[in-house]
Design an enzyme around this catalytic site. Structure first.
Site, short mmCIF file in Angstrom:
data_model
loop_
_atom_site.label_atom_id
_atom_site.label_comp_id
_atom_site.label_asym_id
_atom_site.label_seq_id
_atom_site.Cartn_x
_atom_site.Cartn_y
_atom_site.Cartn_z
N ARG A 23 -54.57 61.18 48.82
CA ARG A 23 -54.76 59.94 48.07
C ARG A 23 -56.21 59.45 48.11
O ARG A 23 -56.45 58.25 48.10
CB ARG A 23 -53.83 58.83 48.57
CG ARG A 23 -52.36 59.12 48.39
CD ARG A 23 -51.98 59.00 46.93
NE ARG A 23 -50.56 59.19 46.73
CZ ARG A 23 -49.69 58.19 46.64
NH1 ARG A 23 -50.08 56.95 46.74
NH2 ARG A 23 -48.43 58.45 46.43
N ARG A 27 -56.36 53.55 45.10
CA ARG A 27 -56.51 52.09 45.08
C ARG A 27 -57.52 51.48 46.03
O ARG A 27 -57.91 50.33 45.86
CB ARG A 27 -55.15 51.45 45.39
CG ARG A 27 -54.31 51.32 44.18
CD ARG A 27 -53.02 50.67 44.52
NE ARG A 27 -52.32 51.47 45.53
CZ ARG A 27 -51.11 51.19 45.97
NH1 ARG A 27 -50.48 50.14 45.52
NH2 ARG A 27 -50.53 51.95 46.86
N ARG A 36 -57.74 50.43 36.75
CA ARG A 36 -56.31 50.11 36.76
C ARG A 36 -56.01 48.75 36.16
O ARG A 36 -54.86 48.49 35.76
CB ARG A 36 -55.76 50.18 38.20
CG ARG A 36 -55.21 51.51 38.58
CD ARG A 36 -53.92 51.88 37.85
NE ARG A 36 -52.74 51.43 38.56
CZ ARG A 36 -51.87 50.54 38.10
NH1 ARG A 36 -52.05 50.01 36.91
NH2 ARG A 36 -50.83 50.21 38.80
N ASP A 72 -49.66 62.25 39.19
CA ASP A 72 -48.67 61.72 40.13
C ASP A 72 -47.61 62.77 40.38
O ASP A 72 -47.47 63.72 39.62
CB ASP A 72 -48.03 60.43 39.61
CG ASP A 72 -47.25 59.73 40.72
OD1 ASP A 72 -47.89 59.20 41.64
OD2 ASP A 72 -46.01 59.75 40.68
N TYR A 148 -36.05 61.39 44.44
CA TYR A 148 -36.36 60.31 43.49
C TYR A 148 -35.34 60.27 42.35
O TYR A 148 -34.90 59.20 41.93
CB TYR A 148 -37.78 60.45 42.92
CG TYR A 148 -38.83 59.93 43.87
CD1 TYR A 148 -38.97 58.56 44.09
CD2 TYR A 148 -39.68 60.79 44.56
CE1 TYR A 148 -39.92 58.07 44.97
CE2 TYR A 148 -40.64 60.30 45.44
CZ TYR A 148 -40.77 58.94 45.64
OH TYR A 148 -41.70 58.46 46.51
#
Ligand code: CP3
Length: 344
Positions: A23, A27, A36, A72, A148
């Protein structure tokens, strides 16, 4: 030395220990946050120029030894006919979770050419900008993607996934077969587009015991790794909570095993008979502490690796959004300096 990451994947000598972060494109970077504000996560993934730009953000800031393509885990699922969104602070949410054999039958197994074309274009753009620095591609492992699809979103205990496995073994088999085939095609397309290594994220497989891993997961993982071996790129297999699963994960056949922070790196590597390279495993929460603490914990990991060939420094899971980028920069340089050695 631009190839130190790839050499370490193959347990070959390097001038110092390579480092990158799960990652690393995300963010905690203000330049990512700014983008974003204007685009959703999956929207960013669908724009090759933007995905390429984000992939390069950490490479411009830090002396990391690899880039990881911005996409992703959910990206290839859209091609299977799954409607989903990734909600901020929550994670992926599936519009219609899988509940039955009929639902599994409806899933598509897309051809390589239609699987995430924007990601493949992003890979090509990034490759032109990296000056030989390796680019890592990635995919979710069948179990983690199945979790998921079955839970419909993030879960603490994966009870629905485990229950489905036990109650509907035939539907489970078909689901895992379709996911495995899709992931093989997705990985193949990424390598053709130019990635130099791939990481398979089996992030949530640690909720299984070794017996169930062997029965419900291992056969599909072996197939995935057998069929991607001819591509000739190193493959990293990562999971969390895998202490009891390591001997089984070794049988999957990856070149590298990614360790989470719950495992002492030296013990885990010993369990793997030093037969594979290892990646990890600083607790991402350590990066929120003072530099002296970060340095001490990083040194502990380097000591456990004992300078053996085949250690790739990384975190034990993804970098936390609250992380200060300047700490990341210092850590990269520290790992390189602390492990510097003459080339054999
Ligand atoms: O590593 C990188 O820098 C490359 C990009 C990358 C993303 N997701 C982009 C992303 C990678 C490798 C992933 C993998 C991924 N996605 C995993 C496996 C890794 C792991 O953490 O175990 C998983 C489980 C997902 C699913 C997912 N996507 C989750 C759980 C989340 C977090 C939700 C949240 O907001 O807390 C996402 C969102 C996501 N994927 C972000 C990024 C940069 C951050 C959120 C955003 O920008 O909205």
């Amino acid at each position: 030395m631009r190839d130190r990451f790839l050499r370490a994947c193959r347990r070959q000598p390097t001038d110092c220990t390579p480092v990158w972060f799960m990652r690393q494109a995300g963010r905690y970077l203000p330049e990512y946050r700014r983008l974003r504000e204007r685009y959703g996560l999956m929207e960013l993934c669908r724009h090759p120029e933007l995905a390429a730009e984000i992939t390069l953000m950490p490479v411009r800031r830090f002396a990391v030894d690899a880039a990881i393509i911005f996409a992703d885990l959910m990206t290839p699922l859209e091609g299977m006919g799954i409607e989903l969104e990734v909600q901020e602070g929550v994670g992926p949410v599936i519009a219609q979770p899988i509940r039955s054999l009929e639902d599994v039958r409806r899933l598509l197994v897309p051809d390589d050419e239609v699987l995430a074309p924007a990601t493949m274009q992003a890979i090509q753009i990034v490759k032109g900008e990296l000056n030989g620095l390796p680019l890592i591609g990635f995919a979710g492992a069948p179990f983690t993607l199945a979790s998921y699809l079955l839970e419909g979103g993030p879960s603490r205990d994966f009870a629905q996934t485990r229950a489905f496995m036990f109650r509907h073994p035939e539907a489970w088999h078909q689901l895992m077969t379709k996911l495995t085939e899709t992931i093989i095609r997705y990985i193949t397309a990424q390598v053709r587009a130019g990635v130099d290594a791939v990481q398979i994220f089996d992030s949530w497989v640690g909720c299984l015991n070794p017996t169930d891993y062997r029965k419900f997961v291992l056969p599909y993982m072996r197939q995935l790794f057998e069929r991607t071996a001819p591509l000739g790129v190193p493959r990293i297999l990562f999971g969390t909570g895998t202490a009891t699963l390591l001997p089984m994960m070794r049988q999957v056949g990856s070149e590298v095993i990614g360790l989470d922070w719950r495992l002492p790196l030296d013990e885990a590597w010993q369990t793997l008979d030093f037969a594979v390279a290892v990646q990890g495993n600083l607790d991402p929460a350590v990066l929120l502490a003072d530099w002296q603490v970060v340095k001490g914990r990083a040194m502990d990991i380097l000591r456990q690796a004992k300078g053996k060939w085949g250690h790739i420094f990384n975190l034990g899971h993804g970098i936390l959004p609250q992380t200060d980028p300047s700490i990341v920069a210092r850590l990269v340089d520290f790992v390189h300096e602390a492990t510097e050695r003459p080339r054999e």
